[in-house]
Scaffold this active site. Sequence first.
Site, PDB file in Angstrom:
ATOM      1  N   ASP A 125       0.850  -1.195   0.000  1.00 39.11           N
ATOM      2  CA  ASP A 125       0.000   0.000   0.000  1.00 39.11           C
ATOM      3  C   ASP A 125       0.881   1.239   0.000  1.00 39.11           C
ATOM      4  O   ASP A 125       1.998   1.214   0.522  1.00 39.11           O
ATOM      5  CB  ASP A 125      -0.863   0.044   1.285  1.00 39.11           C
ATOM      6  CG  ASP A 125      -2.077  -0.861   1.219  1.00 39.11           C
ATOM      7  OD1 ASP A 125      -2.516  -1.212   0.117  1.00 39.11           O
ATOM      8  OD2 ASP A 125      -2.599  -1.208   2.302  1.00 39.11           O
ATOM      9  N   ARG A 176      -1.152  -0.775  -8.539  1.00 33.67           N
ATOM     10  CA  ARG A 176      -2.514  -0.320  -8.241  1.00 33.67           C
ATOM     11  C   ARG A 176      -2.505   1.200  -8.351  1.00 33.67           C
ATOM     12  O   ARG A 176      -1.602   1.841  -7.811  1.00 33.67           O
ATOM     13  CB  ARG A 176      -2.921  -0.719  -6.815  1.00 33.67           C
ATOM     14  CG  ARG A 176      -4.305  -0.182  -6.418  1.00 33.67           C
ATOM     15  CD  ARG A 176      -4.560  -0.244  -4.912  1.00 33.67           C
ATOM     16  NE  ARG A 176      -4.613  -1.593  -4.398  1.00 33.67           N
ATOM     17  CZ  ARG A 176      -4.299  -1.901  -3.133  1.00 33.67           C
ATOM     18  NH1 ARG A 176      -3.912  -0.965  -2.293  1.00 33.67           N
ATOM     19  NH2 ARG A 176      -4.364  -3.158  -2.722  1.00 33.67           N
TER      20      ARG A 176
HETATM   21  P1  FDA Z   1     -13.986   9.459  -4.692  1.00 33.10           P
HETATM   22  O1  FDA Z   1     -13.308   9.877  -3.452  1.00 33.10           O
HETATM   23  O2  FDA Z   1     -14.264  10.480  -5.730  1.00 33.10           O
HETATM   24  O3  FDA Z   1     -15.306   8.712  -4.282  1.00 33.10           O
HETATM   25  C1  FDA Z   1     -16.265   8.303  -5.245  1.00 33.10           C
HETATM   26  C2  FDA Z   1     -17.518   7.890  -4.487  1.00 33.10           C
HETATM   27  O4  FDA Z   1     -17.287   6.634  -3.866  1.00 33.10           O
HETATM   28  C3  FDA Z   1     -17.886   8.838  -3.329  1.00 33.10           C
HETATM   29  O5  FDA Z   1     -18.789   9.786  -3.731  1.00 33.10           O
HETATM   30  C4  FDA Z   1     -18.464   7.918  -2.286  1.00 33.10           C
HETATM   31  O6  FDA Z   1     -19.857   7.840  -2.470  1.00 33.10           O
HETATM   32  C5  FDA Z   1     -17.868   6.582  -2.570  1.00 33.10           C
HETATM   33  N1  FDA Z   1     -16.814   6.220  -1.605  1.00 33.10           N
HETATM   34  C6  FDA Z   1     -15.490   6.332  -1.782  1.00 33.10           C
HETATM   35  N2  FDA Z   1     -14.813   5.850  -0.711  1.00 33.10           N
HETATM   36  C7  FDA Z   1     -15.753   5.424   0.165  1.00 33.10           C
HETATM   37  C8  FDA Z   1     -15.705   4.829   1.466  1.00 33.10           C
HETATM   38  N3  FDA Z   1     -14.553   4.546   2.080  1.00 33.10           N
HETATM   39  N4  FDA Z   1     -16.892   4.520   2.067  1.00 33.10           N
HETATM   40  C9  FDA Z   1     -18.065   4.776   1.442  1.00 33.10           C
HETATM   41  N5  FDA Z   1     -18.170   5.343   0.224  1.00 33.10           N
HETATM   42  C10 FDA Z   1     -17.042   5.664  -0.413  1.00 33.10           C
HETATM   43  N6  FDA Z   1      -5.345   5.157  -0.799  1.00 33.10           N
HETATM   44  C11 FDA Z   1      -4.042   5.402  -0.553  1.00 33.10           C
HETATM   45  O7  FDA Z   1      -3.665   6.548  -0.321  1.00 33.10           O
HETATM   46  N7  FDA Z   1      -3.150   4.369  -0.548  1.00 33.10           N
HETATM   47  C12 FDA Z   1      -3.512   3.086  -0.834  1.00 33.10           C
HETATM   48  O8  FDA Z   1      -2.670   2.182  -0.832  1.00 33.10           O
HETATM   49  C13 FDA Z   1      -4.888   2.832  -1.110  1.00 33.10           C
HETATM   50  N8  FDA Z   1      -5.338   1.577  -1.397  1.00 33.10           N
HETATM   51  C14 FDA Z   1      -6.629   1.406  -1.819  1.00 33.10           C
HETATM   52  C15 FDA Z   1      -7.064   0.138  -2.231  1.00 33.10           C
HETATM   53  C16 FDA Z   1      -8.353  -0.038  -2.726  1.00 33.10           C
HETATM   54  C17 FDA Z   1      -8.776  -1.395  -3.199  1.00 33.10           C
HETATM   55  C18 FDA Z   1      -9.232   1.081  -2.795  1.00 33.10           C
HETATM   56  C19 FDA Z   1     -10.614   0.942  -3.363  1.00 33.10           C
HETATM   57  C20 FDA Z   1      -8.833   2.298  -2.343  1.00 33.10           C
HETATM   58  C21 FDA Z   1      -7.546   2.492  -1.832  1.00 33.10           C
HETATM   59  N9  FDA Z   1      -7.119   3.718  -1.367  1.00 33.10           N
HETATM   60  C22 FDA Z   1      -5.786   3.919  -1.081  1.00 33.10           C
HETATM   61  C23 FDA Z   1      -8.099   4.799  -1.135  1.00 33.10           C
HETATM   62  C24 FDA Z   1      -8.230   5.674  -2.372  1.00 33.10           C
HETATM   63  O9  FDA Z   1      -7.051   6.431  -2.522  1.00 33.10           O
HETATM   64  C25 FDA Z   1      -9.415   6.640  -2.265  1.00 33.10           C
HETATM   65  O10 FDA Z   1      -9.236   7.542  -1.253  1.00 33.10           O
HETATM   66  C26 FDA Z   1     -10.758   5.988  -2.058  1.00 33.10           C
HETATM   67  O11 FDA Z   1     -10.879   4.871  -2.873  1.00 33.10           O
HETATM   68  C27 FDA Z   1     -11.878   6.974  -2.407  1.00 33.10           C
HETATM   69  O12 FDA Z   1     -11.655   7.492  -3.696  1.00 33.10           O
HETATM   70  P2  FDA Z   1     -12.474   7.027  -4.973  1.00 33.10           P
HETATM   71  O13 FDA Z   1     -11.506   6.727  -6.059  1.00 33.10           O
HETATM   72  O14 FDA Z   1     -13.394   5.930  -4.646  1.00 33.10           O
HETATM   73  O15 FDA Z   1     -13.202   8.319  -5.461  1.00 33.10           O
END
Ligand code: FDA
Length: 303
Positions: A125, A176
């Site tokens: 990560d 990733r």
């Molecule tokens: P965005 O923040 O625009 O969210 C899109 C929509 O998704 C939001 O409107 C909300 O409704 C929904 N949503 C997103 N996250 C949610 C949550 N936790 N609970 C409920 N609803 C949610 N970051 C990092 O800095 N280092 C890392 O190693 C990782 N690893 C990682 C692995 C995996 C499998 C995922 C899915 C995510 C990560 N992340 C991460 C977190 C990532 O950087 C990011 O902050 C979150 O995924 C939220 O961003 P989105 O891309 O989903 O878009």
Amino acid sequence: MSLFNTLLAPAISLAPRALIRKVSRRYIAGDTVAEATERVAALNAAGFCATVDVLGESTESLSQADHTTGEYLQVLEAIARDGLRANISVKPTALGLLLDATHCEHNLARLLNAAEAHSIFVRIDMEDASCTQHEIDLLLRLKRRGYNNVGLVLQAYLKRTDGDIAPLLGTGENLRICKGIYVEKPDLLVEGALDDRGAINPHFLRHVARCFDSGTFVGVATHDEALVDQVITLARSRLVAQTAFEFQMLLGVRESLRDRLLTEGYAVRIYVPYGKDWYGYSMRRIKENPRMAGYLLRALLTC
Ligand code: FDA
């Protein structure tokens, strides 16, 4: 970030432990390896792959780091024993990165050796910006030592990712890409990212495109449906095989989107955190990023 979320964050910090527990159940598999593997088995049965994450980041001693390493070794054993379609995700600070980088590398090598014996992949990560270079260096050192079952995460909200990605691309590599979850200094972030998560999307897409073009397997980690659709359009336009990438989502988040992707024939991997530190994890997430408070409240209202 909305005023609503900013105001809500401290209020949620005062919420009773039982309430946080109730909300976090949806996002965290439980306290034990057995609970995690049970959840993974159910996800596998439903068609998803999984990534298991042992909760706990702020490691204060090397013995704590070794304990976490031991916990991950148990997870690897359980994945192999139960024949699960799963890998693991590891935070280097939990293995002692900020205490002793050499010791952390040793711990990671123990995990990579154990994982390799069962053909399991290990994801590193990416943590906050103070760790970025350390974690890239760690990955590159492990690669030079001949480990191939390991890959890093890059965060599209950081300006530096355009440069960081170059040495990590190539056939057989596995990255990733995510938007990034930590609160960082504004000057480190791509334009607009501070106020609008959508502003990160063109950068995210550019990094995914570079993975596609270089034959790098890419885990597209997002719950942003518009971004998911843009990735699909990009893959189709470049005739990228569906086996060259997968979508990755957090346990309990946007389940309708993950179901849709599975139905459309895409590989979807679910990130499954578990561990005794569920309370600390939930509260740290809220304090580090007030946006999480909104997510938690939404989850509470719908559970
Ligand atoms: P965005 O923040 O625009 O969210 C899109 C929509 O998704 C939001 O409107 C909300 O409704 C929904 N949503 C997103 N996250 C949610 C949550 N936790 N609970 C409920 N609803 C949610 N970051 C990092 O800095 N280092 C890392 O190693 C990782 N690893 C990682 C692995 C995996 C499998 C995922 C899915 C995510 C990560 N992340 C991460 C977190 C990532 O950087 C990011 O902050 C979150 O995924 C939220 O961003 P989105 O891309 O989903 O878009």
